[in-house]
Each structure stands twice: as C-alpha cells, then as structure tokens.
Design an enzyme around this catalytic site. Structure first.
Site, mmCIF file in Angstrom:
data_model
loop_
_atom_site.group_PDB
_atom_site.id
_atom_site.type_symbol
_atom_site.label_atom_id
_atom_site.label_comp_id
_atom_site.label_asym_id
_atom_site.label_seq_id
_atom_site.Cartn_x
_atom_site.Cartn_y
_atom_site.Cartn_z
ATOM 1 N N GLY A 239 -3.268 6.490 -7.316
ATOM 2 C CA GLY A 239 -3.667 7.264 -6.271
ATOM 3 C C GLY A 239 -5.069 7.972 -6.082
ATOM 4 C CD GLU A 274 2.824 3.007 -11.480
ATOM 5 O OE1 GLU A 274 2.865 3.342 -10.149
ATOM 6 O OE2 GLU A 274 3.898 2.953 -11.965
ATOM 7 N N GLY A 276 -5.278 2.241 -9.602
ATOM 8 C CA GLY A 276 -5.882 0.743 -9.083
ATOM 9 C C GLY A 276 -7.094 0.938 -8.691
ATOM 10 N NE ARG A 313 -9.273 -0.185 1.432
ATOM 11 C CZ ARG A 313 -9.949 0.749 1.800
ATOM 12 N NH1 ARG A 313 -11.243 0.782 2.199
ATOM 13 N NH2 ARG A 313 -9.326 2.104 1.822
ATOM 14 C CB CYS A 345 -9.473 -14.786 18.161
ATOM 15 S SG CYS A 345 -10.773 -16.271 18.235
ATOM 16 C CD GLU A 346 -5.797 -10.427 16.199
ATOM 17 O OE1 GLU A 346 -5.465 -9.210 16.570
ATOM 18 O OE2 GLU A 346 -5.060 -11.250 15.794
ATOM 19 C CE1 TYR A 374 -4.254 -1.520 -3.319
ATOM 20 C CE2 TYR A 374 -5.765 0.197 -3.537
ATOM 21 C CZ TYR A 374 -4.537 -0.477 -3.838
ATOM 22 O OH TYR A 374 -3.775 0.126 -4.626
HETATM 23 N N1 LLP Z 1 1.442 2.708 -7.947
HETATM 24 C C1 LLP Z 1 2.350 2.470 -7.012
HETATM 25 C C2 LLP Z 1 3.483 2.655 -6.827
HETATM 26 C C3 LLP Z 1 1.493 2.246 -5.810
HETATM 27 O O1 LLP Z 1 2.317 1.907 -4.768
HETATM 28 C C4 LLP Z 1 0.211 2.186 -5.835
HETATM 29 C C5 LLP Z 1 -0.592 1.909 -4.363
HETATM 30 C C6 LLP Z 1 -0.497 2.288 -6.802
HETATM 31 C C7 LLP Z 1 0.072 2.462 -8.046
HETATM 32 C C8 LLP Z 1 -2.128 2.116 -6.792
HETATM 33 O O2 LLP Z 1 -2.677 3.185 -6.212
HETATM 34 P P1 LLP Z 1 -4.373 3.536 -6.276
HETATM 35 O O3 LLP Z 1 -4.653 4.019 -7.657
HETATM 36 O O4 LLP Z 1 -4.977 2.114 -5.958
HETATM 37 O O5 LLP Z 1 -4.549 4.466 -5.110
HETATM 38 N N2 LLP Z 1 -4.238 -1.039 0.949
HETATM 39 C C9 LLP Z 1 -4.487 0.363 0.856
HETATM 40 C C10 LLP Z 1 -3.937 0.893 -0.434
HETATM 41 C C11 LLP Z 1 -2.544 0.721 -0.553
HETATM 42 C C12 LLP Z 1 -1.947 1.234 -1.734
HETATM 43 C C13 LLP Z 1 -0.639 0.992 -2.031
HETATM 44 N N3 LLP Z 1 0.014 1.364 -3.611
HETATM 45 C C14 LLP Z 1 -6.002 0.557 0.971
HETATM 46 O O6 LLP Z 1 -6.683 -0.250 1.123
HETATM 47 O O7 LLP Z 1 -6.338 1.955 0.972
#
Ligand code: LLP
Length: 421
Positions: A239, A274, A276, A313, A345-346, A374
C-alpha cells in the site's frame, strides 16, 4: 528515484535510447529498468534491516517473469493472489517458503497448489474459506499455515476504488468476528493459525491511517495470544504510495519502516510486507506514438496509438501519469494544451484532459511515466488490439520480455463450433 533520463536530448532508460526500443519492438510498449527495480527492492529491504521481515513483492503489480526473476535475485519473496501468479513466482525462482497467498476467492485447486508447493502462508478471508482450506489440507495429509485477514475499518485515504480496509469493503473478516474465527481455526485439523494479516489499500501517501490499522492489528495479536493462540507472524500488506507528479510527497520507506518497528515492538513477530507499487511503479514507462491532432470547438484532441486497453489506470481511477516526449524539448519549444486520447471506442479512453505540455507533431513518441505497476498487468486485447509488448533494460542491454502477439496467435485461441463450419 528512477533511471529514465534525457541524455543528449533523447529519453533513455539506463543506457538505452528509448527510440531504439520503439524502432525495434514498435509501440505501444512498456519498458522497465532493472536498476530501478533493484534499487527499490534494496531501499525497502534496507529500511527493515534489523527487523525480522519478509518482503513479499506483490506480483499483481507487475507479474512479468523476468521482473520477478530480477526481484528474486534481490531476495524478495512474493505475495500472490491466484494459482497463475503462484506458478509464475515459482518459475521465477522465488522459493515457496517466501510466498504468501492472498485473495478472497481461492479455489480448492489453488489451495492444493499452494499446499503442494509448501508456501509460507495462506491469508484467509472468511470462515467458509477456512473450512475449505482445512478440508483440502486434510485430504492431502497436510496442515495449512494461516493468517486471517482482518478488516480494521480504517479509511486509507487513497482513491475509493483501491481502498480495502473499511467495514463495507469485501476484504478481510469483520473485526468483531476475528476472535471466534481464531477459536474455530484452532479446532480445525488442517489449519495452523500462525498470524494475523491486514491490508487497507493502495497508493497511501500518509502513514497515519496505516499506523492506526497496524496498532489495532497488533492489539488483536496480543489479545489472541492471551487467548492461547501461538501467533508468530503479522502480515501488514502493501500500500505504500509513490510520487506520480513532481509535487507528490508520499512518506518514504524509512518512515514507514520506523513506524512498523514502533508498532510491532518487541513481540518477536515476523513482519511480512506485500509491497507492489513502491517497487515496480516508477521502474516502468509506456511508450506510445502520436497519430493525429483533432481540433474540436473548445479543445484539441491528441490521438495516440496506445489505448485504455494498454494502460487502464486513467480510465479506472482517474489516475495521473506524467506524459513526456522522447525528444527533449528545447527551452523555446512552444507548449500546447491537449486532451490525450487513445483509439478505443469508449469515452473513458482518455489519458489526460486539458494537459499542458510541449507541442507535439503527429508521429512523435511519448512516454507515460510511472507505469511499471498496474500497467501491463491490467492490459487487454479489447478492440482486437494485440496485447502490449514489454521490454526489460539492464544497463546498455534490452530484451523483449513479453512479445506482442500476432493476429494469427490471437485468433488461434478461438474456435468455430461444428454447426458453423
Ligand atoms: N497486498 C494485497 C492484499 C493487495 O490487495 C495489494 C494491492 C497489495 C498487497 C499491493 O499493494 P501496493 O503495495 O501495490 O499498493 N490497480 C490499482 C491498485 C490495486 C491494488 C490492489 N491490491 C491501481 O492501479 O492503482
């Protein structure tokens, strides 16, 4: 911090001229910097030096096997949410002992795969899932290591579409149900409850809501320990936000790590994270080519060859990506204001509205910055557009790491039933 810079007036990824990639691979194309991926992995790991911590990179952010392999070499584990992600992580060489399996809807097959591989932990999100996992584990003569994901009812403050920790969200078990579920877990022969899991959302720039959620979670760990549960781990999810614009100022990993050290204290817990986006986000860009100018009474549309199928996004979250030309504009280069749109086409196929930027002629190349997380993972073949290609750069080398399929390859997956032949 990233490794996309102008050198002699041309945008480079590390030592590779991005025009060279576009010439060879075509556009649209994603380009990732190995140096940036490695640096981000090191910064996060370094921030937690001295803490018992597993950095389980969240594969959903960017699951290309070459990217995973790059991060595996830095010692990262993986947070996966499907059997497919699990297989990719294993293929990239990430040991099962560093893999956690999250997600609200694991199938029996996915559970069996995780158990066969011997993963570190299942993050379980409901009582029903707990029962099913116990059954699957028993049928295999195994015991599943489990953390229950709890919903702390804390607002993360990011975009509502990516907030996951409020009571109305589908994620996690309701806070008040947690003690009873741990009690049930203890009676299930296929389950070994080893920890508590929480994740409140993504692109969170402010540490305060995370601290609030983590303090609550640690309070729960202490309570459950008093109830006789031998918990040794806490999974605090991902997050952490990244800067998408020059004036964005998300909390740095060092502050985040410091806060986590304070909150988890000396409870002897293994902390699982976790991350990302903070690892992959600014390690990637998408290159596109401008096609046409289309003047309208009140604006000029700049139509480009990338669409929302390639980078979702902006359409999904009204997300901002800086868009810069591959050719560095000189000081006297005129500026222009565009609505930058794709060919789909959106009406939501719009990357930016009324964006002021250097004037661009048709046929010029542009980079969508901060697209490493993402980006390609959310791409589709909508409008029968080939899945966008991906390239990895390392120093002065580059390689295609996901090829653009041909139309023949795309159509080969479809079949015509007998009665139509
Ligand atoms: N752990 C869990 C359980 C999650 O659901 C997520 C992201 C992460 C870790 C990783 O989160 P991060 O560190 O990347 O913030 N597609 C959206 C973001 C969706 C996030 C989904 N879950 C975007 O492009 O902003």
């Amino acid at each position: 911090m990233h490794h996309f810079n102008y050198k002699s007036g041309r945008l480079h990824c590390e030592d590779v001229d991005l025009h060279a990639i576009a010439d060879e691979v075509g556009t649209p194309v994603y380009v990732y910097s190995s140096a940036t991926l490695r640096r981000h992995a090191k910064v996060i790991q370094g921030a937690f030096d001295g803490q018992d911590c597993l950095i389980a990179y969240s594969v959903k952010a960017n699951g290309n096997i070459a990217v995973l392999k790059t991060l595996a070499a830095e010692g990262c584990g993986a947070d996966v949410v499907s059997g497919g992600e699990l297989l990719k992580a294993r293929k990239a060489g990430i040991p099962a002992s560093k893999i956690v399996f999250s997600g609200v809807g694991k199938t029996r097959e996915e559970m069996a795969l995780g158990l066969r591989e011997g993963i570190h932990q299942f993050n379980v999100e409901s009582g029903a899932e707990l029962l099913t996992l116990s059954e699957v584990a028993l049928s295999m003569g195994k015991v599943a290591p489990v953390a229950l994901r709890v919903n702390p009812d804390v607002a993360a403050g990011g975009h509502p579409n990516i907030s996951t920790g409020k009571a109305g969200d589908k994620f996690g078990v309701p806070w008040a149900d947690a003690p009873e579920l741990y009690h049930q877990a203890k009676a299930l022969p296929g389950i070994n409850a080893v920890g508590v899991d929480v994740h409140i959302g993504s692109q969170i720039g402010d540490i305060a809501p995370m601290r609030a959620a983590f303090e609550k979670t640690i309070g729960l760990v202490k309570f459950l320990r008093e109830q006789g549960h031998d918990l040794t781990r806490v999974d605090l999810g991902g997050g952490l936000g990244i800067p998408y614009k020059a004036d964005d100022n998300p909390a740095p990993p060092s502050d985040y790590a410091q806060m986590i050290a304070e909150v988890t204290g000396n409870l002897g817990l293994q902390v699982i994270l976790e991350p990302g986006r903070v690892i992959a986000g600014n390690a990637g860009i998408m290159i596109s080519e401008t096609l046409y100018h289309k003047p309208a009474p009140d604006r000029t549309f700049l139509i480009v060859d990338a669409g929302m199928n390639d980078l979702m996004r902006p359409a999904l979250y009204q997300a901002h990506h800086d868009i810069i030309p591959l050719n560095e504009p000189g000081a006297d280069h005129p500026s222009a204001t565009y609505d930058i749109v794709g060919p789909i086409c959106e009406s939501t196929d719009k990357f930016a509205a009324q964006r002021e930027m250097p004037e661009l002629a048709p046929g010029e190349r542009i980079a969508f910055m901060s697209s490493g997380a993402y980006g390609a993972v959310l791409s589709s073949q909508y409008n029968v557009r080939p899945l966008v290609a991906e390239v990895l750069v390392d120093g002065d080398k580059f390689a295609v790491i996901r090829k653009r399929p041909s139309f023949e390859e795309m159509m080969a997956l479809e079949q015509i039933p007998d009665w139509l032949t």
